[in-house]
Design a protein around this motif. Structure first.
Motif, PDB file in Angstrom:
ATOM      1  N   LYS A 168       0.727  -1.191  -0.038  1.00 47.73           N
ATOM      2  CA  LYS A 168      -0.082   0.070   0.068  1.00 47.73           C
ATOM      3  C   LYS A 168       0.755   1.153   0.028  1.00 47.73           C
ATOM      4  N   VAL A 169       2.167   1.297  -0.067  1.00 53.93           N
ATOM      5  CA  VAL A 169       3.070   2.210   0.139  1.00 53.93           C
ATOM      6  C   VAL A 169       3.909   2.224  -1.062  1.00 53.93           C
ATOM      7  N   VAL A 178       3.207   7.824   3.783  1.00 49.60           N
ATOM      8  CA  VAL A 178       2.424   6.502   4.032  1.00 49.60           C
ATOM      9  C   VAL A 178       1.129   7.051   4.050  1.00 49.60           C
ATOM     10  N   PRO A 179       0.079   6.538   3.336  1.00 51.29           N
ATOM     11  CA  PRO A 179      -1.395   6.665   3.177  1.00 51.29           C
ATOM     12  C   PRO A 179      -2.256   6.433   4.026  1.00 51.29           C
ATOM     13  N   GLY A 180      -3.025   7.168   4.770  1.00 52.00           N
ATOM     14  CA  GLY A 180      -4.240   6.503   5.603  1.00 52.00           C
ATOM     15  C   GLY A 180      -3.667   5.531   6.619  1.00 52.00           C
ATOM     16  N   ASP A 181      -4.367   4.399   6.713  1.00 54.71           N
ATOM     17  CA  ASP A 181      -4.098   3.457   7.761  1.00 54.71           C
ATOM     18  C   ASP A 181      -3.229   2.308   7.004  1.00 54.71           C
ATOM     19  N   ALA A 182      -2.441   2.652   6.145  1.00 54.44           N
ATOM     20  CA  ALA A 182      -1.699   1.368   5.581  1.00 54.44           C
ATOM     21  C   ALA A 182      -0.717   0.788   6.161  1.00 54.44           C
ATOM     22  N   LEU A 183      -0.260   1.222   7.482  1.00 57.32           N
ATOM     23  CA  LEU A 183       0.514   0.369   8.260  1.00 57.32           C
ATOM     24  C   LEU A 183      -0.129  -0.158   9.433  1.00 57.32           C
ATOM     25  N   ILE A 184      -1.495  -0.188   9.705  1.00 63.34           N
ATOM     26  CA  ILE A 184      -2.205  -0.738  10.563  1.00 63.34           C
ATOM     27  C   ILE A 184      -2.810  -1.953  10.029  1.00 63.34           C
TER      28      ILE A 184
END
Length: 247
Positions: A100-101, A220-226
Motif C-alpha cells: 500500500k506504500v 504513508v497513506p491513511g491506515d496502510a501500516l495498521i
C-alpha cells in the motif's frame, strides 16, 4: 527439523535461533561472520545442503532505490541454493501494508522480495510485521534537532522485536503457509503521539511538532501500516516495553 536462519546473528535472527533451539530444532545461524555471504553466495550452497527450512532475515543496507537490487540478488541466490539443497520451506520477514506504500523505495523493494519468493520453486511463508519498538529512536532521529522532533500523524501499530521473532519461529517450524501471516502490536498510535510517549518516558524535554511532511513515514497513506482482520496481535504493549528498557 533442521533450519537455517540467514541473518541469524541480527536483531530478529538471533532471537529466532534461540527460540527454535529451545523448541528442539537443529538450527544453523548463517551470516558473514559464519562464513556465508548471501549477496555473493559464498558458502551458501554448502550451508543449505540437506536443510529442511531456510529462513531469510537479511536486510538491505540502504532504504533507497538500491534496495531493490539487493533483494533481487539475494533472493535469487537463496532460492537457487535452497532448491539445490533440498529445502522444503522458505520463510521471509516483510512489512504489514507493504503493497500500500508504492511511494517508498524500500517498500517497493520488499514487495519485490515477496514476489520473487511467491514465484520461486520452494513452498513458502511470508511473515509481515508492523514497525518494531526498537526502531522508534531511529525514526525520531531523522527529523530531530536540539529543541524539537517533527513527526507526521501517521497511524502505526508497533510491535516488540521479541514478539516478531516468536511469530517467525512459529511459522518456520510449521507447514508452509503458501501465503502471508500478519503480526502487530496490541495498540495503535499516531507517530507523533508515539514520539511524545517515548520522549516523556526518557525524560527528554524536546517538543514533538506534528508535521505531516516530515520523515519517511510522511509518504504513508491513511491506515496502510495498521494490521487488518486476521492479524496475530502480540501481547507486549509499548509502555511495558519502555519500562523494561529503563530497568
Amino acid at each position: 527439523m533442521e533450519i537455517a536462519v540467514i541473518g541469524g546473528t541480527g536483531l530478529i535472527g538471533s532471537r529466532v535461533v534461540r527460540i527454535l533451539k529451545a523448541g528442539g530444532h537443529e538450527v544453523v545461524p548463517l551470516s558473514p561472520s559464519t562464513g556465508v555471504d548471501l549477496l555473493t553466495g559464498h558458502g551458501l550452497p554448502e550451508a543449505l545442503k540437506g536443510i529442511d527450512v531456510v529462513v531469510n532475515l537479511t536486510n538491505s543496507p540502504t532504504f533507497d532505490e538500491a534496495s531493490s537490487a539487493f533483494f533481487r540478488k539475494t533472493m535469487d541466490t537463496m532460492l537457487t541454493a535452497a532448491e539445490a539443497g533440498g529445502a522444503g520451506h522458505a520463510v521471509i520477514l516483510s512489512i504489514v501494508g507493504v503493497e500500500k506504500v508504492p511511494g517508498l523505495d524500500y517498500y517497493r523493494a520488499k514487495m519485490l522480495q515477496e514476489d520473487i519468493l511467491r514465484a520461486g520453486p520452494i513452498p513458502y511463508s511470508i511473515v509481515r510485521a508492523t514497525q518494531f519498538f526498537e526502531f522508534v529512536d531511529a525514526v525520531l532521529s531523522w527529523t530531530a534537532d536540539e529543541n524539537s522532533v517533527r513527526l507526521p500523524a501517521t497511524p502505526v501499530q508497533p510491535i516488540a522485536a521479541a514478539d516478531v521473532a516468536r511469530a517467525v519461529a512459529d511459522v518456520s517450524a510449521g507447514d508452509p503457509l503458501r501465503g502471508t501471516r500478519d503480526v502487530a502490536g496490541p495498540e495503535v498510535f499516531t507517530l507523533d503521539e508515539l514520539g511524545r510517549i517515548t520522549l516523556a518516558a526518557r525524560g527528554d524535554h524536546r517538543t514533538v511538532v506534528t508535521d505531516d511532511s516530515a520523515g519517511m513515514f510522511a509518504a504513508v497513506p491513511g491506515d496502510a501500516l495498521i494490521a487488518g482482520d486476521g492479524a496475530v496481535l502480540a501481547g507486549t504493549s509499548y509502555r511495558e516495553w519502555l519500562a523494561g528498557q529503563r530497568s
